[in-house]
Write a protein that holds these residues in place. Structure first.
Motif, PDB file in Angstrom:
ATOM      1  N   LEU A 194       0.836  -1.208   0.000  1.00  0.00           N
ATOM      2  CA  LEU A 194       0.000   0.000   0.000  1.00  0.00           C
ATOM      3  C   LEU A 194       0.865   1.250   0.000  1.00  0.00           C
ATOM      4  O   LEU A 194       0.653   2.199  -0.746  1.00  0.00           O
ATOM      5  CB  LEU A 194      -0.906   0.002   1.234  1.00  0.00           C
ATOM      6  N   LYS A 195       1.901   1.208   0.879  1.00  0.00           N
ATOM      7  CA  LYS A 195       2.789   2.363   0.960  1.00  0.00           C
ATOM      8  C   LYS A 195       3.557   2.516  -0.355  1.00  0.00           C
ATOM      9  O   LYS A 195       3.704   3.620  -0.876  1.00  0.00           O
ATOM     10  CB  LYS A 195       3.759   2.190   2.133  1.00  0.00           C
ATOM     11  N   ALA A 196       4.007   1.371  -0.860  1.00  0.00           N
ATOM     12  CA  ALA A 196       4.778   1.409  -2.106  1.00  0.00           C
ATOM     13  C   ALA A 196       3.927   1.995  -3.232  1.00  0.00           C
ATOM     14  O   ALA A 196       4.413   2.793  -4.048  1.00  0.00           O
ATOM     15  CB  ALA A 196       5.246  -0.001  -2.458  1.00  0.00           C
ATOM     16  N   ALA A 197       2.641   1.633  -3.245  1.00  0.00           N
ATOM     17  CA  ALA A 197       1.744   2.176  -4.262  1.00  0.00           C
ATOM     18  C   ALA A 197       1.674   3.689  -4.148  1.00  0.00           C
ATOM     19  O   ALA A 197       1.688   4.419  -5.141  1.00  0.00           O
ATOM     20  CB  ALA A 197       0.360   1.558  -4.108  1.00  0.00           C
ATOM     21  N   ARG A 204       4.752  12.195  -1.288  1.00  0.00           N
ATOM     22  CA  ARG A 204       5.843  12.377  -0.341  1.00  0.00           C
ATOM     23  C   ARG A 204       5.574  11.520   0.890  1.00  0.00           C
ATOM     24  O   ARG A 204       4.460  11.051   1.106  1.00  0.00           O
ATOM     25  CB  ARG A 204       5.945  13.853   0.067  1.00  0.00           C
ATOM     26  N   LYS A 205       6.596  11.374   1.744  1.00  0.00           N
ATOM     27  CA  LYS A 205       6.457  10.560   2.952  1.00  0.00           C
ATOM     28  C   LYS A 205       5.278  11.029   3.809  1.00  0.00           C
ATOM     29  O   LYS A 205       4.461  10.240   4.278  1.00  0.00           O
ATOM     30  CB  LYS A 205       7.760  10.631   3.759  1.00  0.00           C
ATOM     31  N   SER A 206       5.199  12.364   4.017  1.00  0.00           N
ATOM     32  CA  SER A 206       4.131  12.887   4.866  1.00  0.00           C
ATOM     33  C   SER A 206       2.768  12.581   4.253  1.00  0.00           C
ATOM     34  O   SER A 206       1.809  12.301   4.970  1.00  0.00           O
ATOM     35  CB  SER A 206       4.310  14.390   5.065  1.00  0.00           C
ATOM     36  N   GLN A 207       2.696  12.605   2.921  1.00  0.00           N
ATOM     37  CA  GLN A 207       1.413  12.301   2.278  1.00  0.00           C
ATOM     38  C   GLN A 207       1.042  10.837   2.461  1.00  0.00           C
ATOM     39  O   GLN A 207      -0.117  10.507   2.697  1.00  0.00           O
ATOM     40  CB  GLN A 207       1.484  12.638   0.786  1.00  0.00           C
ATOM     41  N   VAL A 208       2.044   9.981   2.362  1.00  0.00           N
ATOM     42  CA  VAL A 208       1.777   8.555   2.580  1.00  0.00           C
ATOM     43  C   VAL A 208       1.255   8.334   3.997  1.00  0.00           C
ATOM     44  O   VAL A 208       0.284   7.607   4.225  1.00  0.00           O
ATOM     45  CB  VAL A 208       3.045   7.718   2.320  1.00  0.00           C
ATOM     46  N   ARG A 211      -2.330  10.112   4.212  1.00  0.00           N
ATOM     47  CA  ARG A 211      -3.367   9.591   3.329  1.00  0.00           C
ATOM     48  C   ARG A 211      -3.515   8.067   3.412  1.00  0.00           C
ATOM     49  O   ARG A 211      -4.576   7.536   3.124  1.00  0.00           O
ATOM     50  CB  ARG A 211      -3.057   9.976   1.873  1.00  0.00           C
ATOM     51  N   ILE A 212      -2.444   7.372   3.745  1.00  0.00           N
ATOM     52  CA  ILE A 212      -2.519   5.910   3.724  1.00  0.00           C
ATOM     53  C   ILE A 212      -2.396   5.292   5.113  1.00  0.00           C
ATOM     54  O   ILE A 212      -3.310   4.608   5.581  1.00  0.00           O
ATOM     55  CB  ILE A 212      -1.444   5.317   2.773  1.00  0.00           C
TER      56      ILE A 212
END
Lengths: 312, 351
Positions: A194-197, A204-208, A211-212
């Motif tokens: 999921l993170k890789a997607a 960006r890291k903060s968005q991951v 958002r995820i």
């Protein structure tokens, strides 16, 4: 049982006897383990029974309405009053302060440990964090009284020596490792794909994270927070030492307050004779507290289960 | 077995042995270090044989205010009479009397005289008693060190502040010239004899008090509170406030508004000039005092060593002559059941 299978073609009778005694042992072990499991259930049953039977005594003298909605608590004075609201306010106030401190710090350190920290740093920081959870609460109590309060008093000049704020902050420090550690476990369980997607889409890291990771673990995080809240509500020693034992219907954190747990401790250790109204009051407060914590724990395990069903 | 577990077990055993050894040699005997040397000249004069033959146990409970004296004496007593087991507990004066009147304890420490209710409970359980004053104590009114508003406070003012439903909330309610700052009140918790005494003598009715103050049975908690709270006001036994006089300010007290202000110290408390001075008692089970030789010896020992123990723990001793006379009365059996006024009158007449 594997040994009996291995030599199945030897003398039948001999192995039958072993098999039977093995079965008997199996049964005994099962019985003992069942006993261990039932012990916790029995303990809860006994606790509930003693709380209920003693508080019946209490409610024969004080009406439940007076107890639940009374605004004055004075169990040991000439002019007695048994309104639980000041105690409830004290408990809620210290708990909110504790959560206000522990949620951002705990979740912040969980995000850092699971997403930013290198493996070696994580290996050092996480055990240190968990040591905090092992400090006896009496130490936190005196930490609040002799360290937090004097430091707060340097810029909050009219802060009482015994106040809700310092006790709440110490409680916050106490529950931070619970929140951090369990939240971090949840973050860690987010599938890598999921993170890789997310990263593949240019996030960006903060968005991951925002958002995820957080949406994915949201109900688990809530479960953790509610669990920590239950701990804060049930905490006794810190508030008994640092918060003042003065029942006050207030949400002002600078005031001295008394929590439900502190009231129970006072009634239980004091010289109130068994059977008097002031003595049984501790069971009434206890059953109220028990109900609150039980509801919170139920919500917590419901959220946790829902999260597990959804994703695992 | 893996290495770590083995090391763990060895360490645990080693710690266990260390504690065991230290325990038996007395190196861990923390309680004794507090009162290392009360001079018990009278005790050492007792024949060794008597010390050897006395045995049994003495159960004491009651006031936290009297506790330090009794505890100090019990420790010395146990050194001489090794076969007598003395236990001293703290349940507050009232809590202790609840046990005393049902014959559970031999002695009750009391920071106030026995009440009529407690007398009735005792007689309905066929418990007779003897009250013996052992020391004097002054209850001090204290404020924060930085408080320059007042030097003296009257009993009337205290009553207005502490009565139930008191309307006094700010310092300006006491005197309009004081600032409009909330008074933070500190006082004895409802389990303590000090609370009983204060409410009865200041408020005018036992256990009647405003409830929005910070209570504690532990006087050090109150000292800490007043020392760090600029607008605090509290009442604390002299033994505690005197030790903390660099951190808190002790007020003079007058009986009436505008009356003579008296500062609490040994002299004013002994002479009864200080309005809030009171005797501290031990209440002894009258029948056991006759039937248990170890109890009789303990009470004698108490009076023999009271002066030094009382001074050691910071209270005000009664006149030397009182202790002598009271000891004589106990030794010669000149006391009567259910009486705590004869001995009070004894020390009052001496001064």
């Amino acid at each position: 049982m594997s040994s009996s299978g291995k030599s199945h073609n030897n003398k039948e009778g001999y192995f039958l006897s072993i098999n039977q005694s093995g079965k008997a042992i199996d049964k005994i072990v099962k019985f003992i383990l069942l006993g261990a499991a039932m012990f916790t259930v029995a303990a809860i049953a006994i606790i509930v029974y003693s709380l209920v039977s003693e508080s019946i005594n209490f409610f024969q003298h004080i009406s439940p309405l007076e107890f639940l909605f009374g605004t004055r608590w004075a169990a040991f004075f000439d002019d007695k009053a048994f309104g639980v609201l000041p105690l409830l306010a004290g408990t809620m106030l210290t708990t909110l302060i504790a959560l206000g401190f522990a949620i951002p710090v705990g979740i912040g350190s969980a995000v850092f440990l699971s997403e930013y920290a290198s493996t070696s740093l994580r290996r050092i920081v996480k055990p240190i964090l968990e040591i905090l959870a092992g400090i006896p609460t009496v130490v936190y109590g005196y930490f609040a009284l002799y360290f937090i309060t004097p430091n707060l008093q340097t810029f909050i000049t009219d802060l009482s020596t015994y106040n809700a704020l310092a006790a709440g902050l110490a409680m916050g420090v106490m529950i931070t490792p619970t929140i951090a550690s369990l939240t971090e476990d949840a973050f860690y369980s987010v599938p890598q794909y999921l993170k890789a997607a997310g990263y593949a889409l240019g996030a960006r890291k903060s968005q991951v994270i925002i958002r995820i990771v957080i949406p994915y673990t949201l109900s688990a995080v809530f479960a953790v927070i509610i669990l920590a809240m239950g701990r804060a509500i049930g905490e006794t020693m810190i508030v008994a030492i640092a918060a003042g034992l003065r029942p006050t219907l207030t949400l002002n954190p600078f005031e001295s307050i008394m929590t439900m747990t502190a009231a129970i401790a006072q009634a239980a250790t004091g010289d109130a004779p068994r059977g008097t109204v002031e003595y049984t009051s501790l069971f009434a407060v206890g059953i109220y507290l028990f109900a609150i914590v039980a509801i919170l724990n139920t919500i917590s395990s419901y959220l946790k289960r829902r999260w597990e069903i959804k994703y695992e | 077995m893996n290495k770590a577990a083995l090391i763990g077990i060895i360490a645990a055993v080693a710690v266990g042995i260390t504690i065991g050894v230290l325990g038996t040699t007395g190196a861990f005997n923390w309680g004794q270090s507090a009162n290392p040397s009360i001079t018990n000249t009278a005790a050492t004069q007792q024949p060794v044989q008597e010390a050897l033959k006395l045995s049994g146990s003495i159960v004491i409970d009651g006031s936290s205010t009297v506790y330090p004296i009794t505890e100090a004496i019990a420790e010395e007593f146990s050194k001489v009479y090794k076969d007598v087991n003395v236990t001293v507990a703290i349940s507050g004066t009232g809590g202790g009397f609840k046990r005393f009147v049902v014959n559970e304890t031999d002695i009750n420490d009391a920071s106030r005289p026995i009440t009529d209710k407690e007398k009735e409970a005792a007689s309905s359980n066929n418990v007779r008693w003897l009250g013996i004053p052992v020391a004097l104590e002054g209850l001090t009114i204290v404020v924060n060190n930085s408080n320059n508003l007042l030097e003296c406070i009257s009993i009337e003012q205290l009553r207005e502040i502490w009565k139930p439903d008191s309307t006094i909330k700010y310092w300006s309610d006491i005197n309009p010239s004081y600032p409009r700052q909330e008074i933070r009140l500190y006082g004895a918790g409802p389990d303590s004899g000090t609370f009983d005494y204060f409410t009865e003598h200041v408020v005018g009715k036992a256990r009647a008090s405003r409830t929005d103050y910070i209570p504690s049975e532990d006087d050090n908690v109150l000292v800490q509170g007043v020392a760090n709270d600029r607008y605090a006001l509290g009442y604390i036994p002299l033994a505690y406030s005197e030790h903390a006089s660099d951190r808190i300010k002790i007020l003079k007290v007058s009986n009436t508004n505008g009356g003579e202000c008296v500062y609490p110290n040994n002299d004013t408390v002994t002479q009864g000039k200080y309005p809030l001075s009171r005797p501290l008692f031990i209440y002894v089970n009258y029948d056991k005092l006759q039937s248990k030789p170890e109890l009789k010896r303990f009470v004698e020992f108490y009076l023999e060593n009271a002066k030094s123990a009382v001074e050691k723990v910071g209270y005000v001793p009664l006149p030397d002559k009182y202790y002598e006379e009271a000891l004589k009365a106990i030794k010669e059996g000149r006391y009567s059941a259910n009486d705590d006024t004869t001995l009070v009158n004894l020390y009052k007449n001496i001064k």
